[in-house]
Design an enzyme around this catalytic site. Structure first.
Site, PDB file in Angstrom:
ATOM      1  N   ASN A  13       0.869  -1.177   0.000  1.00  0.00           N
ATOM      2  CA  ASN A  13       0.000   0.000   0.000  1.00  0.00           C
ATOM      3  C   ASN A  13       0.906   1.227   0.000  1.00  0.00           C
ATOM      4  O   ASN A  13       1.538   1.529   1.003  1.00  0.00           O
ATOM      5  CB  ASN A  13      -0.886  -0.030   1.252  1.00  0.00           C
ATOM      6  CG  ASN A  13      -1.677   1.255   1.437  1.00  0.00           C
ATOM      7  OD1 ASN A  13      -1.740   2.096   0.525  1.00  0.00           O
ATOM      8  ND2 ASN A  13      -2.287   1.415   2.607  1.00  0.00           N
ATOM      9  N   TRP A  14       0.949   1.895  -1.154  1.00  0.00           N
ATOM     10  CA  TRP A  14       1.855   3.040  -1.271  1.00  0.00           C
ATOM     11  C   TRP A  14       1.319   4.293  -0.590  1.00  0.00           C
ATOM     12  O   TRP A  14       2.016   5.307  -0.506  1.00  0.00           O
ATOM     13  CB  TRP A  14       2.143   3.325  -2.745  1.00  0.00           C
ATOM     14  CG  TRP A  14       3.131   2.372  -3.354  1.00  0.00           C
ATOM     15  CD1 TRP A  14       3.765   1.326  -2.742  1.00  0.00           C
ATOM     16  CD2 TRP A  14       3.610   2.394  -4.708  1.00  0.00           C
ATOM     17  NE1 TRP A  14       4.607   0.697  -3.635  1.00  0.00           N
ATOM     18  CE2 TRP A  14       4.537   1.330  -4.840  1.00  0.00           C
ATOM     19  CE3 TRP A  14       3.355   3.207  -5.820  1.00  0.00           C
ATOM     20  CZ2 TRP A  14       5.204   1.063  -6.046  1.00  0.00           C
ATOM     21  CZ3 TRP A  14       4.012   2.936  -7.022  1.00  0.00           C
ATOM     22  CH2 TRP A  14       4.927   1.876  -7.120  1.00  0.00           C
ATOM     23  N   LYS A  15       0.060   4.268  -0.173  1.00  0.00           N
ATOM     24  CA  LYS A  15      -0.555   5.456   0.444  1.00  0.00           C
ATOM     25  C   LYS A  15      -0.339   6.659  -0.480  1.00  0.00           C
ATOM     26  O   LYS A  15      -0.376   6.486  -1.696  1.00  0.00           O
ATOM     27  CB  LYS A  15       0.007   5.671   1.856  1.00  0.00           C
ATOM     28  CG  LYS A  15      -0.085   4.366   2.675  1.00  0.00           C
ATOM     29  CD  LYS A  15       0.142   4.530   4.149  1.00  0.00           C
ATOM     30  CE  LYS A  15      -0.006   3.174   4.836  1.00  0.00           C
ATOM     31  NZ  LYS A  15       0.128   3.235   6.277  1.00  0.00           N
ATOM     32  N   HIS A  99      -9.308   1.141   4.908  1.00  0.00           N
ATOM     33  CA  HIS A  99      -8.028   1.234   5.613  1.00  0.00           C
ATOM     34  C   HIS A  99      -8.213   2.141   6.829  1.00  0.00           C
ATOM     35  O   HIS A  99      -9.017   3.080   6.793  1.00  0.00           O
ATOM     36  CB  HIS A  99      -6.969   1.802   4.666  1.00  0.00           C
ATOM     37  CG  HIS A  99      -5.594   1.755   5.249  1.00  0.00           C
ATOM     38  ND1 HIS A  99      -5.143   2.716   6.116  1.00  0.00           N
ATOM     39  CD2 HIS A  99      -4.598   0.856   5.126  1.00  0.00           C
ATOM     40  CE1 HIS A  99      -3.908   2.400   6.496  1.00  0.00           C
ATOM     41  NE2 HIS A  99      -3.558   1.276   5.902  1.00  0.00           N
ATOM     42  N   GLU A 101      -6.616   4.535   7.881  1.00  0.00           N
ATOM     43  CA  GLU A 101      -6.446   5.967   7.588  1.00  0.00           C
ATOM     44  C   GLU A 101      -7.698   6.541   6.936  1.00  0.00           C
ATOM     45  O   GLU A 101      -8.028   7.721   7.114  1.00  0.00           O
ATOM     46  CB  GLU A 101      -5.193   6.182   6.724  1.00  0.00           C
ATOM     47  CG  GLU A 101      -3.919   5.986   7.551  1.00  0.00           C
ATOM     48  CD  GLU A 101      -2.754   5.388   6.808  1.00  0.00           C
ATOM     49  OE1 GLU A 101      -2.717   5.449   5.564  1.00  0.00           O
ATOM     50  OE2 GLU A 101      -1.852   4.838   7.482  1.00  0.00           O
ATOM     51  N   GLU A 171      -5.032  -4.985  10.585  1.00  0.00           N
ATOM     52  CA  GLU A 171      -4.004  -3.967  10.775  1.00  0.00           C
ATOM     53  C   GLU A 171      -4.237  -3.260  12.109  1.00  0.00           C
ATOM     54  O   GLU A 171      -5.061  -2.345  12.193  1.00  0.00           O
ATOM     55  CB  GLU A 171      -4.050  -2.941   9.641  1.00  0.00           C
ATOM     56  CG  GLU A 171      -3.733  -3.525   8.286  1.00  0.00           C
ATOM     57  CD  GLU A 171      -3.134  -2.487   7.344  1.00  0.00           C
ATOM     58  OE1 GLU A 171      -2.082  -2.778   6.757  1.00  0.00           O
ATOM     59  OE2 GLU A 171      -3.693  -1.388   7.211  1.00  0.00           O
ATOM     60  N   GLY A 177       3.042   2.249  10.655  1.00  0.00           N
ATOM     61  CA  GLY A 177       3.978   3.348  10.489  1.00  0.00           C
ATOM     62  C   GLY A 177       4.735   3.708  11.751  1.00  0.00           C
ATOM     63  O   GLY A 177       5.393   4.744  11.819  1.00  0.00           O
ATOM     64  N   SER A 217       3.942  -2.289  10.071  1.00  0.00           N
ATOM     65  CA  SER A 217       5.405  -2.368  10.212  1.00  0.00           C
ATOM     66  C   SER A 217       5.979  -3.725   9.798  1.00  0.00           C
ATOM     67  O   SER A 217       6.899  -4.231  10.430  1.00  0.00           O
ATOM     68  CB  SER A 217       5.821  -2.009  11.641  1.00  0.00           C
ATOM     69  OG  SER A 217       5.448  -0.672  11.945  1.00  0.00           O
ATOM     70  N   GLY A 238       3.087  -1.130   4.179  1.00  0.00           N
ATOM     71  CA  GLY A 238       3.104   0.291   3.851  1.00  0.00           C
ATOM     72  C   GLY A 238       4.519   0.742   3.526  1.00  0.00           C
ATOM     73  O   GLY A 238       5.025   0.541   2.421  1.00  0.00           O
ATOM     74  N   GLY A 239       5.183   1.335   4.492  1.00  0.00           N
ATOM     75  CA  GLY A 239       6.505   1.942   4.301  1.00  0.00           C
ATOM     76  C   GLY A 239       7.499   1.087   3.526  1.00  0.00           C
ATOM     77  O   GLY A 239       8.150   1.572   2.587  1.00  0.00           O
TER      78      GLY A 239
HETATM   79  P1  13P Z   1       3.405   0.328   7.583  1.00  0.00           P
HETATM   80  O1  13P Z   1       3.900  -0.947   6.933  1.00  0.00           O
HETATM   81  O2  13P Z   1       4.103   1.549   7.078  1.00  0.00           O
HETATM   82  O3  13P Z   1       3.341   0.208   9.064  1.00  0.00           O
HETATM   83  O4  13P Z   1       1.874   0.512   7.075  1.00  0.00           O
HETATM   84  C1  13P Z   1       0.979  -0.527   7.203  1.00  0.00           C
HETATM   85  C2  13P Z   1      -0.257  -0.200   6.446  1.00  0.00           C
HETATM   86  O5  13P Z   1      -1.011   0.677   6.830  1.00  0.00           O
HETATM   87  C3  13P Z   1      -0.525  -0.936   5.212  1.00  0.00           C
HETATM   88  O6  13P Z   1      -1.803  -0.690   4.742  1.00  0.00           O
END
Ligand code: 13P
Length: 259
Positions: A13-15, A99, A101, A171, A177, A217, A238-239
């Site tokens: 997920n590149w956000k 998600h 967010e 999640e 993050g 993470s 994510g990251g």
């Molecule tokens: P991180 O891997 O950056 O913690 O993000 C997880 C995430 O929200 C994937 O959708």
């Protein structure tokens, strides 16, 4: 039926990261690194404006492209929104839904999650539906209650045929993050809770077949231990999905050396 019936999924997920040039550069480095047979499905979810280019760049590969959100109407006067049909036409096969967010910053609820899941399925997309508790809820012992509420409100209105086509992502919001990965045991417990909910609402076969991803993470050095848990069927990253070498190491978790 056992765990091997569930093909693992590694999703990125590149956000809200990467413009078009950065998207091209990512795939140029990433694609050669993941060549060769592998057991897992790979999905990458870039921002809307780069979906088509990502789909074009991966068209002759096994990498799938997904949106990060959609709106439930097929088309109409909904300024700023994107439909499932549009995602499909841009080359997506998958879409993230609800998600944390989206829930936290954009007012999404279990009810809107459900409408979006149905719209995604109607458009022929595979939804990855996100659930998970915030820190306060975990600390006050409400994790299972929250998962039950999110499942009951967002997922359980689906019929069995619809349910069979979705993927769930657990999640824990406190692990997103933050570099604070859930321990494999904490993640495994939550996944077992979710699988029990699936069994309660949809029966044994559905529970055995449902793929539940862990997100929060996930990194090259913890993916293998997480993936070795019985009820963890993949990762939503994510990251570490932004960097082609680290995401390739996660995709290649079965074969690459620990870093
Ligand atoms: P991180 O891997 O950056 O913690 O993000 C997880 C995430 O929200 C994937 O959708």
């Amino acid at each position: 039926m056992g765990v091997h019936m569930r093909r693992p999924i590694i999703a990125g997920n590149w956000k809200m990261y990467k413009d078009t040039g950065q998207t091209r550069a990512f795939f140029e480095t990433f694609l050669p690194l993941i060549k060769g047979p592998k057991n897992c499905e790979v999905v990458i979810c870039p921002p809307f404006v780069n979906l088509q280019i990502a789909a074009d760049l991966t068209a002759s590969t096994s990498v799938h492209i997904g949106g990060q959100n959609l709106f439930w109407a097929k088309e109409g006067a909904y300024t700023g929104e994107i439909s499932g049909e549009m995602l499909k036409a841009a080359g997506c096969g998958w879409v993230l839904i609800a998600h944390s967010e989206r829930r936290q910053y954009f007012g999404e609820t279990d009810e809107t999650a459900n409408r979006k899941i149905v719209a995604a399925l109607d458009a022929g997309l595979t939804p990855i539906v996100c659930v998970g508790e915030v820190l306060k809820e975990r600390e006050s012992g409400q994790t299972n209650l929250v998962l039950d509420k999110q499942f009951t409100g967002g997922i359980a209105p689906l019929n069995s045929e619809q349910f069979a086509k979705i993927v769930i992502a657990y999640e824990p919001v406190w692990a997103i993050g933050t570099g604070k990965t859930a321990t494999p045991q904490i993640a495994a417990d939550a996944h077992a809770t979710i699988r029990t909910l699936v069994r309660k609402h949809y029966g044994n076969d559905a529970a055995e077949n449902c793929r539940i991803l862990y997100g929060g993470s996930v990194k090259p050095d913890n993916v293998r231990e997480l993936m070795s848990q019985h009820d963890i069927d993949g990762a939503l990253v994510g990251g570490a999905s932004l960097e082609p070498v680290s995401f390739a190491a996660i995709v290649n978790y079965e074969t690459s050396k620990l870093q």
